[in-house]
Design an enzyme around this catalytic site. Structure first.
Site, short mmCIF file in Angstrom:
data_model
loop_
_atom_site.label_atom_id
_atom_site.label_comp_id
_atom_site.label_asym_id
_atom_site.label_seq_id
_atom_site.Cartn_x
_atom_site.Cartn_y
_atom_site.Cartn_z
N ASP A 1 0.91 -1.29 0.03
CA ASP A 1 0.02 0.24 -0.07
C ASP A 1 0.76 1.23 -0.13
O ASP A 1 2.07 1.30 0.58
CB ASP A 1 -0.85 0.08 1.17
CG ASP A 1 -2.06 1.05 1.00
OD1 ASP A 1 -2.39 1.26 0.00
OD2 ASP A 1 -2.71 1.27 2.00
N HIS A 2 0.20 2.40 -0.87
CA HIS A 2 1.08 3.70 -0.54
C HIS A 2 2.55 3.76 -0.80
O HIS A 2 3.11 4.12 0.31
CB HIS A 2 0.44 4.30 0.46
CG HIS A 2 -0.77 5.09 0.43
ND1 HIS A 2 -1.18 6.11 -0.25
CD2 HIS A 2 -1.97 4.75 1.09
CE1 HIS A 2 -2.23 6.61 -0.20
NE2 HIS A 2 -2.92 5.61 0.55
N GLU B 1 -3.17 6.28 -7.42
CA GLU B 1 -4.17 7.50 -6.74
C GLU B 1 -4.26 8.77 -7.55
O GLU B 1 -3.09 9.10 -8.03
CB GLU B 1 -3.52 7.64 -5.33
CG GLU B 1 -4.41 8.62 -4.51
CD GLU B 1 -4.21 8.88 -3.16
OE1 GLU B 1 -3.93 9.74 -2.61
OE2 GLU B 1 -4.00 7.67 -2.38
N HIS C 1 -7.12 9.20 6.00
CA HIS C 1 -6.49 8.10 6.78
C HIS C 1 -6.72 8.39 8.10
O HIS C 1 -6.42 9.40 8.55
CB HIS C 1 -4.97 7.83 6.34
CG HIS C 1 -4.69 7.49 4.93
ND1 HIS C 1 -4.27 8.30 3.92
CD2 HIS C 1 -5.41 6.39 4.29
CE1 HIS C 1 -4.12 7.79 2.83
NE2 HIS C 1 -4.82 6.51 2.95
N GLY C 2 -7.00 7.16 9.02
CA GLY C 2 -6.80 7.41 10.31
C GLY C 2 -8.35 7.62 11.01
O GLY C 2 -9.27 7.19 10.04
N GLY D 1 -11.06 4.06 5.05
CA GLY D 1 -12.24 3.06 5.31
C GLY D 1 -12.59 3.12 6.79
O GLY D 1 -13.66 2.78 7.08
N VAL E 1 -9.07 -0.89 5.28
CA VAL E 1 -9.24 -0.79 6.84
C VAL E 1 -7.97 -0.83 7.12
O VAL E 1 -7.37 -2.18 7.18
CB VAL E 1 -10.25 -1.74 7.17
CG1 VAL E 1 -10.37 -1.80 8.83
CG2 VAL E 1 -11.58 -1.54 6.57
N THR F 1 -6.83 1.47 10.27
CA THR F 1 -6.71 2.00 11.93
C THR F 1 -7.50 1.22 12.77
O THR F 1 -7.55 0.94 14.12
CB THR F 1 -6.92 3.44 12.09
OG1 THR F 1 -6.10 4.13 11.15
CG2 THR F 1 -6.95 4.02 13.20
#
Length: 289
Positions: free
Chosen positions: A82-83, A134, A180-181, A210, A231, A233
């Protein structure tokens, strides 16, 4: 069963109007917890790791543990980086056996984002590795990527269409108002923007940020074309809270099996709730069996 490409998994989810949850895992234990939840509900699932987790655990180690766990639980499992902004880390993950990678070049101008995405596409496409990119900027903190609220920028639908045409990227994460978070207030999701993007592009969309989004908003996002729901956090917080509660009640506990069992139970409960939420329960098809 092993690790499978997320491209057909997400295309199938989009076509059948359900989502697939991508859970960020930060330890080898949590890989087994997520896959046990998915197996119990007969759902495909995506394990995803941040660059920080890859550096901490090792890409090859993560792949081997994910493969063993997937074969044990017999559940269709995607493994996603991811990222990632670093081409060398993406190459390392692909060589290790990741089935999906995200090149995050959203901080660059459109043309540079296209160029960097195409560089990854050239590496991944022949290996049937899914690529996620993205457009716009999702706010919040994702490891060392920090986007302040005032800098968050929603994706332009027409640019999404052009981006997919220029790159051929099989999954797209457009910024649509999530972050995010954990949110301080209710997220301001632009549902009209999601619908317009879904009209213009024919690839599964990805919902970043999410965690803690109201259930009805998640369902609406999925219905509009968000096939992958990230998902992180919420899952991490659930099992961390369970460990804290264990030590609050048993301050002299020294047996890892005791507190990790509490973490496992919390993680599985959270994972199952998210899987049911996106509608992927009982969607494992014979081709995956």
């Amino acid at each position: 069963m092993g690790i499978v490409s997320t491209t057909p998994m997400l295309k199938r989810a989009k076509a059948n109007k359900h989502g697939v949850v991508a859970f960020n895992v930060h330890s080898f234990d949590s890989i087994f917890w997520v896959l046990e939840a998915a197996a119990d509900l007969r759902s495909p699932v995506i394990l995803q790791t941040t660059v920080g987790t890859v550096k901490a655990l090792g890409a090859k180690n993560i792949v081997e543990v994910a493969r063993v766990a997937s074969e044990h639980f017999q559940v269709p499992t995607g493994l996603h980086l991811d990222h990632c902004t670093d081409y060398q880390v993406i190459k390392e993950a692909i060589r290790a056996g990741y089935s999906s990678v995200m090149i995050d070049a959203s901080m660059y101008p459109f043309e540079e984002n296209v160029a960097r995405t195409n560089e990854v596409m050239a590496l991944a496409q022949s290996l049937e590795v899914n690529v996620e990119a993205e457009l716009g900027k999702v706010g919040g903190v994702e490891e060392d990527i920090v986007v302040a609220e005032e800098d968050a920028k929603k994706a332009v639908p027409e640019e999404c269409k052009r981006f997919v045409e220029l790159t051929g990227v099989p999954t797209l994460a457009p910024a649509i108002g999530t972050a995010h978070g954990i949110y301080k207030g209710k997220p301001n999701i632009d549902f009209k923007r999601i619908a317009r993007i879904a009209e213009l592009v024919d690839v599964p969309l990805v919902l970043h940020g999410g965690s803690a989004v109201p259930d009805e908003d998640i369902r609406r996002c999925v219905s509009l074309g968000m096939a992958k729901v990230n998902v992180s956090t919420e899952l991490k917080n659930a099992y961390s809270a369970a460990i804290r509660e264990h030590f609050a009640s048993h301050p002299n506990s020294l047996d890892p099996r005791a507190y990790l069992q509490k973490a496992k139970e919390a993680a599985i409960e959270m994972a199952k709730a998210k899987i049911r939420l996106v509608g992927s329960e009982n969607t494992v098809v014979p081709a995956f069996a």
